[in-house]
Design a protein around this motif. Structure first.
Motif, short mmCIF file in Angstrom:
data_model
loop_
_atom_site.label_atom_id
_atom_site.label_comp_id
_atom_site.label_asym_id
_atom_site.label_seq_id
_atom_site.Cartn_x
_atom_site.Cartn_y
_atom_site.Cartn_z
N GLN A 35 49.61 -90.11 -76.51
CA GLN A 35 50.37 -88.75 -76.29
C GLN A 35 50.86 -88.07 -77.64
O GLN A 35 51.21 -88.62 -78.41
N GLY A 85 52.96 -77.66 -76.16
CA GLY A 85 53.02 -78.61 -74.99
C GLY A 85 52.47 -79.97 -75.55
O GLY A 85 51.98 -80.47 -76.48
N THR A 90 45.63 -78.33 -75.53
CA THR A 90 46.36 -77.26 -74.96
C THR A 90 45.31 -76.03 -74.81
O THR A 90 45.82 -74.93 -74.42
N CYS A 113 49.99 -83.32 -74.95
CA CYS A 113 48.55 -83.63 -74.61
C CYS A 113 48.42 -85.23 -74.58
O CYS A 113 49.35 -86.18 -75.02
N TYR A 114 47.37 -85.80 -73.98
CA TYR A 114 47.22 -87.08 -73.63
C TYR A 114 45.64 -87.43 -73.62
O TYR A 114 44.79 -86.75 -73.21
N LEU A 163 44.85 -85.48 -67.10
CA LEU A 163 45.83 -85.02 -67.93
C LEU A 163 45.24 -84.38 -69.07
O LEU A 163 44.33 -84.69 -69.75
N ARG A 164 45.87 -83.27 -69.37
CA ARG A 164 45.04 -82.14 -70.36
C ARG A 164 44.76 -83.21 -71.66
O ARG A 164 45.78 -83.53 -72.11
N ARG A 180 50.18 -75.69 -67.95
CA ARG A 180 50.49 -77.03 -67.22
C ARG A 180 50.06 -78.08 -67.90
O ARG A 180 48.99 -78.12 -68.51
N ASP A 181 50.26 -79.45 -67.50
CA ASP A 181 49.96 -80.64 -68.14
C ASP A 181 49.11 -81.11 -67.40
O ASP A 181 47.94 -82.03 -68.12
N THR A 210 52.07 -83.96 -79.35
CA THR A 210 52.31 -82.59 -79.07
C THR A 210 51.26 -81.74 -79.61
O THR A 210 50.84 -82.20 -80.60
#
Length: 351
Positions: free
Chosen positions: A219, A204, A176, A206-207, A172-173, A132-133, A221
């Protein structure tokens, strides 16, 4: 007044017969049906005539106005028809000519890079695991050996969102890595006494609340890798990542491992690749060092193994987290990471 209205109608219709263009037609409408036209003045004069004649004159004025409006519409239709006919006669279409090709859509450069990474690791036996994000602080930090107030949290400024509790907020993750705990617990749940080996990658977005520069974005990947089983060593980690670099760049690229520190791995290392943008000479992308860090890695910390449901006395594992944007920058000689998410078609069409 009756004679005046008949004269207005006759003069207007006579002038309409000589109209041959849309511009002249608009000028005619303004002159004969506009606010200052003679027919509109006739309506203003109705108040000065006797009450007995007023209804008849009012009806006649309306009839004249309606007749001129109908003539205007008819002339408009005639001009439109004439224009279409002229176009058909003067602009011929050769139906035997080949059609113009419609531009085809394409995958975003980062989608292409992510698929390439996944394909390479699939050949090595890794499976893709989606996580999940939006995460809780527990999964994003605590279970990865980041206790509250740990100084390493300052390395990852976070975007917090509504929800959760004071002790376990939602965010927000920032990486990952929380997917490691989700995956290990899922694998271990099938057979807690003898958990199955894990060999996965977790791609995914990431932020992080960071300063945007040529090398960093808010942001980005990331592709996480995790392998857990019996007798896994640091040599397995180094061999896996060196082979990945060789396959990804399709060359005998120079790589190096540097000692580092991450709370969720021990020992930890960062992997650098020779900067292809400047070929090792030094540029803004590699901070004039000739090398560009592409991932962090290490052996999974015993606490993290334990939090995932694996006995660190029996099992070991390695983990890594790589930045696909930086891989793309190296592969395609891109000098600024901000190009990826600006949606500039001139940049995207190159890939």
């Amino acid at each position: 007044m009756k004679d005046q209205l008949e004269q207005i109608k006759a003069l207007a219709l006579e002038a309409l017969n000589s109209v041959e263009s849309a511009g002249d037609l608009e000028a005619w409408r303004t002159k004969h049906l506009g606010r200052s036209s003679a027919v509109m003045d006739a309506f203003k004069q109705l108040g000065s005539i006797s009450k007995e004649e007023r209804p008849a004159m009012g009806q006649l004025a309306n009839e004249v106005k309606s007749a001129l409006e109908a003539a205007l519409a008819e002339r408009q239709t005639a001009l439109d028809s004439a224009r279409v006919q002229a176009s058909l006669q003067g602009e011929r279409l050769d139906v035997t000519l080949p059609g113009r090709p419609i531009p085809r859509g394409r995958l975003h450069i980062q989608t292409q890079t992510m698929r390439r990474i996944q394909a390479i690791f699939a050949e090595m036996g890794f499976q893709v695991y989606r996580s999940r994000d939006v995460e809780t602080d527990e999964y994003n930090f605590q279970l990865l050996n980041f206790p509250p107030n740990h100084p390493a949290r300052e390395m990852q400024d976070s975007f917090y969102v509504e929800g959760g509790s004071e002790d376990n907020p939602v965010l927000l993750r920032t990486h990952t890595s929380p997917g490691q705990i989700h995956a290990m617990r899922e694998y271990a749940a099938e057979n807690p006494e003898n958990p199955a080996p894990v060999r996965i990658i977790l791609p995914g977005m990431c932020y992080r609340f960071e300063q945007i520069t040529a090398r960093s974005e808010i942001q980005f990947t990331q592709v996480e890798g995790l392998a857990v089983g019996e007798n896994i060593t640091f040599g397995d980690l180094k061999g896996t990542l060196s082979e990945f670099a060789r396959r990804f760049f399709e060359a005998e690229v120079r790589t190096r491992f540097r000692a580092s520190h991450f709370p969720f791995t021990e020992p930890s290392a960062e992997m650098d690749v020779e900067c292809f943008v400047c070929m090792g000479a030094g540029c803004s992308v590699c901070k004039h060092s000739g090398w560009l860090e592409i991932l962090g890695s290490g052996m999974v910390h015993p606490n993290v193994l334990r939090n995932g449901g694996y006995d660190p006395e029996r099992y070991s594992g390695f983990a890594f987290g790589m930045g696909p944007e930086r891989l793309s920058m190296l592969r395609y000689r891109i000098e600024d990471i901000r190009y990826f998410w600006r949606n500039d078609v001139r940049f995207l069409e190159q890939f």
